[in-house]
Design an enzyme around this catalytic site. Structure first.
Site, short mmCIF file in Angstrom:
data_model
loop_
_atom_site.label_atom_id
_atom_site.label_comp_id
_atom_site.label_asym_id
_atom_site.label_seq_id
_atom_site.Cartn_x
_atom_site.Cartn_y
_atom_site.Cartn_z
NE ARG A 262 -21.31 15.50 -18.16
CZ ARG A 262 -20.20 14.96 -18.64
NH1 ARG A 262 -19.34 15.71 -19.29
NH2 ARG A 262 -19.97 13.67 -18.47
CD GLU B 212 -2.51 1.68 0.20
OE1 GLU B 212 -2.27 2.78 -0.33
OE2 GLU B 212 -3.38 0.88 -0.22
N GLY C 105 -23.15 15.79 -10.38
CA GLY C 105 -24.50 15.45 -9.96
C GLY C 105 -24.63 14.09 -9.33
CE1 TYR D 28 -20.50 7.99 -3.20
CE2 TYR D 28 -20.82 7.36 -5.49
CZ TYR D 28 -20.06 7.33 -4.34
OH TYR D 28 -18.87 6.64 -4.32
CD GLU E 150 -46.31 3.64 11.29
OE1 GLU E 150 -47.35 2.97 11.40
OE2 GLU E 150 -45.96 4.52 12.10
CB THR F 106 -11.45 5.19 -1.38
OG1 THR F 106 -10.48 5.23 -2.42
CG2 THR F 106 -12.43 6.34 -1.57
CE LYS G 20 -20.20 9.62 2.73
NZ LYS G 20 -20.15 9.22 1.35
NE ARG H 13 -25.30 9.91 -15.90
CZ ARG H 13 -24.50 8.87 -16.15
NH1 ARG H 13 -25.00 7.79 -16.73
NH2 ARG H 13 -23.22 8.91 -15.85
#
Length: 449
Positions: free
Chosen positions: A198, A35, A175, A177, A440, A42, A51, A204
């Site tokens: 765009r 590594e 656009g 995630y 529910e 990531t 994040k 998408r």
């Protein structure tokens, strides 16, 4: 019989590579992991974990506001970006140490340097060569930016985790995630956010109702989403940036973050020279068992471009180790994999979107619920929740479940079990609701729309 230094050599110390290495070592294999960055990949170092920590932080400003309507007296709150980043870094350091301990505890050798393939059984590390009977590539992906004038003034998600200060205004380009998640994070922490995409609508590939609903909810929170819009050039003026858009209009901001895609981190590691076939987009071509065009070389995770999710890479690594070293051959079923978007509000999905389910001409029953969560009946906040089920009309099997709203990722995990098992709408209906909850609604929707 050839003698090798290792039974398995793993290139890449992310979640998938580490899982494969540990399982293989548990079967008695002599294993090494190379590594070049930090162990954890990531997800742990520059993705999912940091994040989500930032996402938690970004929710507090609404929590403080909402608390007042529940009778709490909340003194004036202030936010300090350096404190958040320092605490986030401390947690990432801790997790990096845990991953290293997991490897050493499994008697896996960790080589903290870049590895390059020389031939199907030989790897070069900083001028030293080692051999392995089997090689597993788990190098993941890396953010990709377009080649436009001034792109060097932009950042990606990698750099966003290490900004010295929170920008007052930021433009997020993309656009997908990652873009919508960071738009929510920066907005929640107090920045003015403009998101450029765009395409015709964000996210998408997700269900259209989910896409439209989330965009509307993000707009309520003050995020300026501009679709069919992109950047032509970036110019730096002192500490500020000037973005010229394709339509000739301009935007001034303190920072611009690109989240327009990721590319497999396969460049310069000797794959083509070794005979490993690549797809047109640079991902590694593999079969269902993760085998490449070279029989003893396999690849898992994001670098294969199958399903770019950490739990998928982990499962692929486990399947590989079981199959090659444990005598228990199996491979991952990539259908009906649940996923979440930690946007504000969050998204949880599993199975087919309505559009994908209609592609083969099948008749569907669609169930939807759109409501204000109980929490916000007192807060007065204008935030709603969407739930949707896509059901095959003939068999009544639930093909997809989709949710936008509080706790969507937590709820969708349980629903993923049902969808994976092929549960029918009648079986959903037979489950008695847990009241009062948002979840529910998934078992009380009775009438197709």
């Amino acid at each position: 019989m050839p003698k090798f230094d290792y039974d398995l050599f793993v290139i890449g110390g992310g979640s998938g590579g580490v899982r494969a290495a540990r399982i293989a070592a548990g079967y008695g294999a002599k294993v090494a992991v190379a590594e070049e960055s930090r162990v954890g990949g990531t997800c742990v170092i520059r993705g999912c974990v940091p994040k989500k920590l930032l996402s938690y932080a970004a929710h507090f400003h609404e929590d403080f506001e909402d608390a007042r309507n529940y009778g709490w007296t909340v003194s004036e709150a202030s936010f300090d970006w350096p404190t958040l980043i320092a605490n986030k870094d401390r947690e990432i350091d801790r997790l990096n140490g845990i991953y290293k301990k997991l490897l050493s505890g499994s008697k896996v050798a960790l080589l903290e340097t870049r590895a390059i393939l020389v031939d199907p059984h030989t790897v070069e590390l900083a001028g030293k060569r080692v051999t392995a009977k089997n090689i597993l590539i788990a190098v993941g992906g890396w953010p990709e930016r377009p080649d436009i004038p001034g792109i060097e003034h932009s950042i990606t998600s990698n750099e966003a985790f290490h900004l010295q200060n929170l920008p007052r205004e930021i433009v997020v380009v993309g656009g997908g995630y990652i873009a919508v998640e960071f738009a929510g994070i920066f907005n929640g922490l107090g920045a003015k956010v403009t998101q450029l995409y765009r395409g015709e609508q964000i996210l998408r590939g997700f269900d259209d109702d989910v896409r439209n609903f989330l965009a509307a909810e993000m707009a309520k929170k003050g995020i300026d989403i501009r679709t069919r819009s992109d950047v032509a050039r970036i110019d730096k003026a002192g500490e500020r940036l000037k973005l010229t858009l394709l339509d000739g209009s301009t935007l001034d901001c303190g920072a611009v973050m690109y989240a327009t895609g990721r590319r497999a981190k396969t460049d310069g590691m000797g794959l083509a020279e070794t005979g490993v076939d690549l797809n047109a987009n640079g991902t590694i071509a593999v079969d269902a068992t993760s085998q490449t065009s070279v029989p003893n070389i396999h690849a898992i995770g994001d670098c294969t471009g199958r399903v770019n999710l950490t739990p998928v890479a982990i499962r692929e690594g486990h399947a590989y180790a079981d199959s090659i070293f444990g005598g228990k051959a199996w491979h991952v079923d990539h259908r009906n994999i649940a996923s979440a978007v930690f946007s504000h509000p969050p998204v949880g999905v599993v199975g087919l979107s309505e559009a994908d389910a209609r592609k083969d001409g099948r008749a569907l029953d669609i169930y939807k619920a759109d409501f204000k969560p109980l929490k916000h009946t007192i807060t007065g906040r204008d935030e709603r929740t969407l739930m949707k089920l896509v059901v095959d009309r003939a068999s009544q099997v639930v093909l997809g479940a989709h949710m936008v709203g509080m706790d969507a990722p937590e709820i969708i995990q349980a629903l993923a079990i049902a969808v994976k098992m092929g549960a029918t709408k009648a079986q959903f209906d037979a489950a008695i609701a847990v009241h009062p909850t948002a979840a529910e609604e998934f078992v009380t929707m009775r009438t197709p729309v």
